[in-house]
Design an enzyme around this catalytic site. Structure first.
Site, short mmCIF file in Angstrom:
data_model
loop_
_atom_site.label_atom_id
_atom_site.label_comp_id
_atom_site.label_asym_id
_atom_site.label_seq_id
_atom_site.Cartn_x
_atom_site.Cartn_y
_atom_site.Cartn_z
N GLY A 78 0.77 -1.09 0.06
CA GLY A 78 -0.19 -0.08 -0.01
C GLY A 78 0.82 1.17 -0.05
O GLY A 78 2.11 1.02 0.37
N HIS A 103 8.07 -7.53 -3.62
CA HIS A 103 6.81 -7.82 -4.23
C HIS A 103 6.86 -8.97 -5.03
O HIS A 103 7.24 -9.19 -6.18
CB HIS A 103 6.35 -6.77 -5.06
CG HIS A 103 5.73 -5.35 -4.64
ND1 HIS A 103 4.50 -5.25 -3.87
CD2 HIS A 103 6.37 -4.13 -4.10
CE1 HIS A 103 4.28 -4.24 -3.27
NE2 HIS A 103 5.44 -3.64 -3.48
N SER A 118 -21.45 -14.31 -23.23
CA SER A 118 -21.44 -15.76 -23.87
C SER A 118 -20.95 -16.73 -22.63
O SER A 118 -21.59 -17.73 -22.89
CB SER A 118 -20.30 -15.92 -24.88
OG SER A 118 -20.62 -14.71 -25.97
N LYS A 134 -11.04 -12.05 -15.47
CA LYS A 134 -11.06 -12.39 -16.80
C LYS A 134 -10.49 -13.50 -17.47
O LYS A 134 -11.05 -14.17 -18.24
CB LYS A 134 -10.81 -11.14 -17.57
CG LYS A 134 -11.22 -10.89 -19.11
CD LYS A 134 -12.40 -10.47 -19.30
CE LYS A 134 -12.86 -10.16 -20.64
NZ LYS A 134 -14.24 -9.53 -20.77
N CYS A 169 5.28 -5.81 1.68
CA CYS A 169 5.90 -4.52 1.59
C CYS A 169 5.11 -3.65 2.74
O CYS A 169 5.57 -3.79 4.00
CB CYS A 169 5.36 -3.93 0.17
SG CYS A 169 6.48 -2.31 0.10
N TYR A 170 4.10 -2.83 2.51
CA TYR A 170 3.44 -2.44 3.50
C TYR A 170 2.87 -3.37 4.45
O TYR A 170 2.85 -3.00 5.72
CB TYR A 170 2.32 -1.65 3.12
CG TYR A 170 1.34 -0.80 3.89
CD1 TYR A 170 1.68 0.53 4.60
CD2 TYR A 170 0.01 -1.36 4.58
CE1 TYR A 170 1.01 1.28 5.48
CE2 TYR A 170 -0.74 -0.66 5.36
CZ TYR A 170 -0.07 0.52 6.05
OH TYR A 170 -0.69 1.30 6.84
N GLY A 213 -22.91 -11.38 -27.08
CA GLY A 213 -21.82 -11.92 -28.26
C GLY A 213 -20.34 -11.57 -27.58
O GLY A 213 -19.41 -12.49 -28.17
N GLU A 253 4.76 -10.90 -6.50
CA GLU A 253 3.68 -10.86 -7.14
C GLU A 253 3.77 -10.40 -8.74
O GLU A 253 3.07 -10.78 -9.56
CB GLU A 253 2.24 -10.16 -6.74
CG GLU A 253 1.97 -8.75 -6.63
CD GLU A 253 2.93 -8.18 -5.22
OE1 GLU A 253 3.70 -9.13 -4.83
OE2 GLU A 253 2.60 -7.13 -4.89
N ASP A 270 -17.96 -12.26 -21.68
CA ASP A 270 -18.77 -12.26 -20.33
C ASP A 270 -20.06 -12.83 -20.66
O ASP A 270 -20.55 -13.82 -19.80
CB ASP A 270 -18.35 -10.96 -19.60
CG ASP A 270 -17.01 -10.34 -19.55
OD1 ASP A 270 -16.14 -11.21 -19.79
OD2 ASP A 270 -17.02 -9.24 -19.46
#
Ligand code: XMP
Length: 512
Positions: free
Chosen positions: A54, A168, A228, A368, A81-82, A223, A170, A226
């Site tokens: 953060g 980090h 679909s 996603k 980190c934070y 179409g 990630e 998401d």
């Protein structure tokens, strides 16, 4: 309930990245606000907790602090980190303003064995981004690894299974960070690889059946990826109790409406209500050239058409939507958190509030990339699951000036060539978006012996992670040449092709 890791969000721009990395390990993760009460976290029965980074400083007034009981739930904790500074602050350590801010790539030297670094070499490349640092160890902690600027770059209390990282793990700039995260979730928290889209299908189908019972569900199918995937999933659960409404607004790309009818109506045998509304939209758009007005008209016409279609579809208790996890994560409203500023820019809810439905949002906990995997699992073709984003107002925002049937035809044909060539040359799936735009500019040309005076088509191809920023793609010149000569030769009404070489910002991806 899925085995899960809870991530407390202290406003880092990387919080969602942490969540995704964990899910890539086939372990479910949930992002919660930094101050979520320990009791609430306990109810979720997580296998471990991650305290995100953060932008704040732990001693700063109003800086985000967790419920301190979170640290005594007996669960493994990893502070990043934070998050490390929070551990230091709450457990009796000391944090100082780093004399030198450590930002960017650095080397981490591992000095002592730790389950976090299992299988990793003695030194690894890491990504740092911090000003403050831990200068006195919290009680019970020992130092594990150092960087040039910090003696306590990694610390652990093996008894309490609490760990802190200054770097980090990630981000991609920590190439072996994934292994650190795997070590935490598998070996320290003891998670198995249970979170897969194959398992999720079974679980989601059960949940949908239980929630919907004998009732009916309506879904607006665009179409896009998401809606679909949501349609395929809900259909698997309740089959004919689902009605999908597809509105052809006349602003779709070439063959798109047929593709949707074939795939969902025929192959999947869904109850698909096709609304042919092109003339409604085009009538209202006649003579309108202002981009915002176009969008408003399309939005309100869509609502009208959709409402009428719903009436015809019959009474339904549920309205299904393809809402994704990033749309529902509450952002942490603190200065310096970019996620707090960037929020739903387009995804307009659409339907008026007075419509009485219960919402069914079966993708609400997915990112996603997971939605795409889920789509593949459900048997949707690659062209649907990996398709590029397409704006709700369709080709209208790619036709500058008046939207007429003739100008739609020109753009549709040009756009189909762009898509075809991008696919044939293996570029389509590598970029975020690639499309044609029809300009209101006409210019002089020669075709054979004839002088022409026709429209200009712009080609736009961009790469982007999320649509918020974008770079134009340096497509090979022979591909551009092919696209250009095909458009000029094959599309009546266009005699010139330009390439859009603007990035976002300051330009936007769409032209309107
Ligand atoms: P801009 O043009 O703002 O677009 O840089 C960013 C991304 O959003 C898409 N876009 C839309 N998507 N409804 C949508 O669902 C819309 O009205 C809309 N307008 C733009 C655009 O295609 C790009 O991916």
């Amino acid at each position: 309930m899925n085995e899960q890791i809870v991530i407390l969000d202290f406003g880092s721009q990387y919080t969602q990245v942490i969540a995704r990395r964990i899910r890539e390990c086939s372990v479910y993760s949930t992002i919660l606000r930094y101050d979520t009460p320990a009791k609430e976290i306990q109810r979720l029965a997580p296998k471990g907790i991650i305290l995100s980074g953060g932008p704040a400083s732990v001693y700063a007034e109003g800086s985000p602090k967790p419920d301190r009981r979170v640290l005594s739930l007996g669960l493994p904790v990893l502070g990043i980190c934070y998050g490390l500074q929070i551990l230091g602050h709450f457990l009796g350590g000391r944090i100082d303003r780093g004399l030198q801010r450590e930002f960017g790539k650095g080397t981490l030297w591992v000095k002592k064995s730790s389950p976090l670094f299992r299988g990793l070499p003695k030194s690894i490349q890491v990504w740092n981004s911090h000003g403050d640092k831990l200068t006195k160890l919290p009680k019970g902690f020992e130092p594990i690894a150092v960087t040039e600027n910090s003696d306590f770059a990694v610390v652990q209390d093996l008894k309490r299974h609490q760990f802190g990282l200054q770097f980090h793990p990630e981000v991609v700039h920590t190439p072996q960070g994934r292994k650190v995260i795997e070590n935490f979730v598998y070996h320290i928290c003891g998670c198995g690889k249970e979170w897969t889209m194959r398992n999720y299908v079974g679980q989601a189908v059960e949940e949908i059946r239980e929630r919907v019972g004998e009732e009916k569900v309506i879904l607006g199918l665009s179409g896009g990826v998401d809606s679909s995937v949501a349609a395929a999933l809900i259909h698997k659960a309740i089959e004919k109790q689902l009605t999908c409404i597809f509105v052809n607004n006349g602003l779709l790309r070439a063959r798109e409406a047929d593709a949707v009818r074939n795939l969902f109506g025929r192959n999947f045998d869904m109850r698909l209500q096709y609304e042919s509304a092109a003339s409604d939209f085009l009538k209202k758009l006649k003579g309108v050239t202002n981009p915002e007005r176009k969008r408003k008209i399309i939005g309100s016409t869509f609502i009208k058409v959709f409402q009428a279609a719903m009436k015809r579809a019959g009474k339904a208790k549920f309205l299904a939507q393809g809402t994704l996890y990033p749309d529902v994560i509450e952002s942490v409203p603190i200065a310096g958190n970019p996620a707090a500023l960037i929020k739903s820019h387009h995804n307009v809810g659409g339907l008026p509030k007075n419509m009485k439905f219960e919402l069914l949002e079966p993708l609400k906990c997915l990112f996603k990339d997971e939605v795409r995997l889920l789509g593949e699992e459900l048997g949707l073709p690659k062209e649907v699951v990996h398709r590029q984003p397409f704006p709700g107002p369709g080709l209208a925002v790619r036709i500058l000036g008046d939207v007429t049937r003739e100008r739609l035809r020109i753009l549709r044909e040009a756009d189909a060539i762009v898509i075809e060539e991008m696919k044939a040359n293996d570029w389509y799936y590598k970029v975020w978006q690639s499309f044609a735009v029809l300009l209101p500019v006409r210019s002089v040309g020669v075709m054979g012996d004839e002088r022409t005076y026709e429209y200009t088509v712009a080609v736009r191809a961009v790469e982007s992670k999320d649509g918020m920023t974008a770079d134009w793609v340096k497509l090979p010149s022979d591909l551009l040449e092919r696209i250009s000569s095909r458009i000029i030769n094959e599309v009546g009404g266009a005699n010139r092709v330009c390439l859009d070489i603007s990035s976002k910002p300051p330009a936007t991806i769409e032209w309107e």
